[in-house]
Enzyme design. Structure first.
Site, PDB file in Angstrom:
ATOM      1  N   LYS A  75       3.346  46.529  98.371  1.00 26.32           N
ATOM      2  CA  LYS A  75       1.984  46.952  98.043  1.00 26.32           C
ATOM      3  C   LYS A  75       1.031  46.347  99.057  1.00 26.32           C
ATOM      4  O   LYS A  75       0.982  45.121  99.230  1.00 26.32           O
ATOM      5  CB  LYS A  75       1.627  46.387  96.662  1.00 26.32           C
ATOM      6  CG  LYS A  75       1.415  47.422  95.595  1.00 26.32           C
ATOM      7  CD  LYS A  75       1.075  46.686  94.322  1.00 26.32           C
ATOM      8  CE  LYS A  75       0.606  47.613  93.264  1.00 26.32           C
ATOM      9  NZ  LYS A  75       0.253  46.875  92.049  1.00 26.32           N
TER      10      LYS A  75
HETATM   11  C1  E4P Z   1      -1.290  48.842  89.793  1.00 26.39           C
HETATM   12  O1  E4P Z   1      -0.471  48.919  90.676  1.00 26.39           O
HETATM   13  C2  E4P Z   1      -1.948  47.603  89.353  1.00 26.39           C
HETATM   14  O2  E4P Z   1      -0.968  46.606  89.223  1.00 26.39           O
HETATM   15  C3  E4P Z   1      -2.584  47.733  88.010  1.00 26.39           C
HETATM   16  O3  E4P Z   1      -2.454  49.062  87.518  1.00 26.39           O
HETATM   17  C4  E4P Z   1      -3.973  47.204  87.917  1.00 26.39           C
HETATM   18  O4  E4P Z   1      -4.427  47.386  86.612  1.00 26.39           O
HETATM   19  P1  E4P Z   1      -5.731  46.655  86.051  1.00 26.39           P
HETATM   20  O5  E4P Z   1      -6.923  47.310  86.657  1.00 26.39           O
HETATM   21  O6  E4P Z   1      -5.662  46.888  84.566  1.00 26.39           O
HETATM   22  O7  E4P Z   1      -5.598  45.213  86.431  1.00 26.39           O
END
Ligand code: E4P
Length: 216
Positions: free
Chosen positions: A84
């Site tokens: 990521k």
């Molecule tokens: C996605 O890849 C992220 O890990 C996640 O969906 C972030 O979610 P949040 O905005 O609830 O922290």
């Protein structure tokens, strides 16, 4: 639409995988910290031993060269790891270089169509529009998912759209209607998706009717 689990909690992943097909997992530094786990590599390797689909693990470096080094390290943790990388100038440079090396990236923290266009152009395997965080600031997060899906379809771009930052079951059904390839879902939301009061009432009634008929 495939279902990924958005968690670093290994028990949740095991439980969810017993219920439905979990096609992948997304983690981030916040999710790993929430589990009080210090060793991200160990967490990712444990998850990879349970789920055979893509497992996203995030870089923390800020400069492109250190991001690339970190991403190479992360991608060596398991064969199904996807790195990521946040969409920034450094992030796009890193994604472009990593794509050239065959390392799959999930372009994360996507909040605009232009960012998604650039992520695809850099060669990201996935892009993650953060629906809930856009909703939080008064913008329509799911509208962004719809736009990205439409533009990727129109130009036949191969980058897959992961609807991320999912906060409730309505987000999941809306992501499916929008044509997202994947929704990455917290375990609590997956559990909420199962429930319907008419299902519970129906189960109770079938049992009661059957019992009554046996006593008659
Ligand atoms: C996605 O890849 C992220 O890990 C996640 O969906 C972030 O979610 P949040 O905005 O609830 O922290």
């Amino acid at each position: 639409m495939r279902i990924f689990l958005d968690t670093a909690n290994v028990e949740e992943i095991r439980k969810a995988a017993r219920l439905v097909r979990i096609s992948g997992v997304t983690t981030n530094p916040t999710l790993i910290a929430k589990e009080n786990r210090k060793d991200a590599k160990a967490v990712i390797q444990e998850i990879s031993s349970i789920i055979d689909g893509p497992i996203s693990a995030e870089v923390l470096s800020l400069e492109s060269d250190t991001m690339i080094e970190e991403a190479r390290r992360i991608s060596s943790w398991a064969s199904n790891v996807v790195v990521k990388v946040p969409i920034s100038a450094s992030g796009l440079e890193a994604i472009s270089a990593l794509a050239g090396e065959g390392i799959k990236c999930n372009a994360t923290l996507c909040f605009s169509l232009n960012q998604a266009i650039l992520a695809a152009s850099a060669g990201a395997a996935f892009v993650s529009p953060f629906v809930g965080r856009l909703d939080d600031v008064g913008q329509d997060g799911m509208a962004l998912v719809e736009e990205i899906v439409a533009i990727y379809d129109y130009y036949r771009l191969s980058t897959e759209v992961i609807a991320a930052s999912i906060r409730h079951p309505l987000h999941v059904s809306a992501a499916a209607k929008a044509g997202a390839h994947v929704a990455t879902i917290p375990f609590s939301v997956l559990m909420q998706m199962i429930k319907h009061p008419l299902t519970d009432a129906g189960i109770t009634r079938f049992i009661e009717d059957w019992r009554r008929s046996q006593e008659a």
